[in-house]
Design a protein around this motif. Structure first.
Motif, short mmCIF file in Angstrom:
data_model
loop_
_atom_site.label_atom_id
_atom_site.label_comp_id
_atom_site.label_asym_id
_atom_site.label_seq_id
_atom_site.Cartn_x
_atom_site.Cartn_y
_atom_site.Cartn_z
N ASP A 1 -6.43 3.39 8.31
CA ASP A 1 -6.20 3.55 9.74
C ASP A 1 -5.34 2.41 10.29
O ASP A 1 -4.38 2.65 11.03
CB ASP A 1 -7.55 3.61 10.47
CG ASP A 1 -7.41 3.96 11.93
OD1 ASP A 1 -6.54 4.80 12.28
OD2 ASP A 1 -8.19 3.42 12.74
N VAL A 2 -5.65 1.19 9.89
CA VAL A 2 -4.87 0.03 10.33
C VAL A 2 -3.43 0.15 9.85
O VAL A 2 -2.48 -0.10 10.59
CB VAL A 2 -5.52 -1.29 9.85
CG1 VAL A 2 -4.58 -2.47 10.05
CG2 VAL A 2 -6.84 -1.53 10.55
N LEU A 3 -3.24 0.55 8.59
CA LEU A 3 -1.89 0.68 8.03
C LEU A 3 -1.09 1.75 8.77
O LEU A 3 0.08 1.54 9.12
CB LEU A 3 -1.96 1.00 6.54
CG LEU A 3 -0.62 1.22 5.84
CD1 LEU A 3 0.27 -0.01 5.95
CD2 LEU A 3 -0.85 1.59 4.38
N ASP B 1 -1.54 2.80 11.83
CA ASP B 1 -1.23 2.26 13.16
C ASP B 1 -0.09 1.25 13.09
O ASP B 1 0.79 1.23 13.96
CB ASP B 1 -2.45 1.60 13.79
CG ASP B 1 -3.49 2.61 14.26
OD1 ASP B 1 -3.15 3.81 14.36
OD2 ASP B 1 -4.64 2.19 14.52
N THR B 2 -0.09 0.42 12.05
CA THR B 2 0.97 -0.57 11.87
C THR B 2 2.32 0.10 11.65
O THR B 2 3.33 -0.31 12.23
CB THR B 2 0.64 -1.51 10.69
OG1 THR B 2 -0.63 -2.13 10.94
CG2 THR B 2 1.70 -2.57 10.51
N SER C 1 -5.12 3.12 0.01
CA SER C 1 -5.88 2.03 0.60
C SER C 1 -7.32 2.10 0.12
O SER C 1 -7.82 3.19 -0.18
CB SER C 1 -5.81 2.17 2.12
OG SER C 1 -6.25 1.03 2.75
N GLN D 1 0.82 -1.22 0.00
CA GLN D 1 0.00 0.00 0.00
C GLN D 1 0.85 1.26 0.00
O GLN D 1 0.33 2.35 -0.22
CB GLN D 1 -0.92 0.04 1.23
CG GLN D 1 -1.82 -1.15 1.40
CD GLN D 1 -1.21 -2.19 2.34
OE1 GLN D 1 -0.01 -2.44 2.32
NE2 GLN D 1 -2.04 -2.81 3.15
N GLY E 1 -10.88 2.55 6.98
CA GLY E 1 -10.54 1.54 7.98
C GLY E 1 -9.20 0.89 7.68
O GLY E 1 -8.36 0.74 8.58
N ASP E 2 -8.99 0.50 6.43
CA ASP E 2 -7.72 -0.10 6.03
C ASP E 2 -6.57 0.90 6.18
O ASP E 2 -5.47 0.55 6.60
CB ASP E 2 -7.77 -0.59 4.58
CG ASP E 2 -8.68 -1.80 4.40
OD1 ASP E 2 -8.94 -2.51 5.39
OD2 ASP E 2 -9.12 -2.03 3.26
#
Length: 143
Positions: free
Chosen positions: A116-118, A120-121, A109, A90, A113-114
């Motif tokens: 946000d997860v990325l 955070d990762t 992304s 991504q 939601g995706d």
């Protein structure tokens, strides 16, 4: 490598459409096909043209959420963090910069939601001290 104005015009045309046929390039430059092909070969051999890439349509990009993520890295962690970041498909571009941040990642992304997860990762990677994200609302100029 010595570049002429015709070489720069050729590169600009390829920037518009890297798949433009040599005959079309020749006609637009006012040169023969053979001359244009020789220039392309010379620019490739000289390392000016490193490859030809894909430019996605506005319709496709409109379906993606894109963002800039500014990343501050702990001392001596640049190599490790960069290696970790290159594993994420991504992330479409990664730049080393000066100032309060060390890297800028351009990410894309399919959903918030995706995204946000990325983000955070990325922020949880060992060696990453801080991130700051900005969602891209629209393209005003892309070359």
């Amino acid at each position: 490598m010595q570049m002429t104005s015709k070489d720069r015009e050729l590169l600009a045309l390829l920037g518009e459409n890297a798949r433009m046929p040599v005959a079309t390039l020749a006609r637009r430059l006012g040169l023969s096909r053979t001359t244009v092909q020789a220039r392309l070969d010379r620019l490739e051999r000289g390392g000016v043209i490193a490859g030809y890439s894909l430019r996605l349509s506005e319709a496709y990009l409109a379906g993606l959420i894109r963002a800039h993520v500014l990343i501050t890295i702990a001392p001596k962690a640049l190599t490790t963090v960069t290696a970790e970041l290159t594993a994420f498909s991504q992330i479409t571009a990664l730049y080393s910069v000066n100032g309060p941040y060390d890297l800028i990642a351009i990410i894309a992304s399919p959903s918030i939601g995706d995204l946000d997860v990325l983000i955070d990762t990325i922020g949880a990677l060992p060696g990453v001290e801080r991130t700051l994200s900005s969602i891209i609302l629209s393209d005003r100029l892309v070359r």
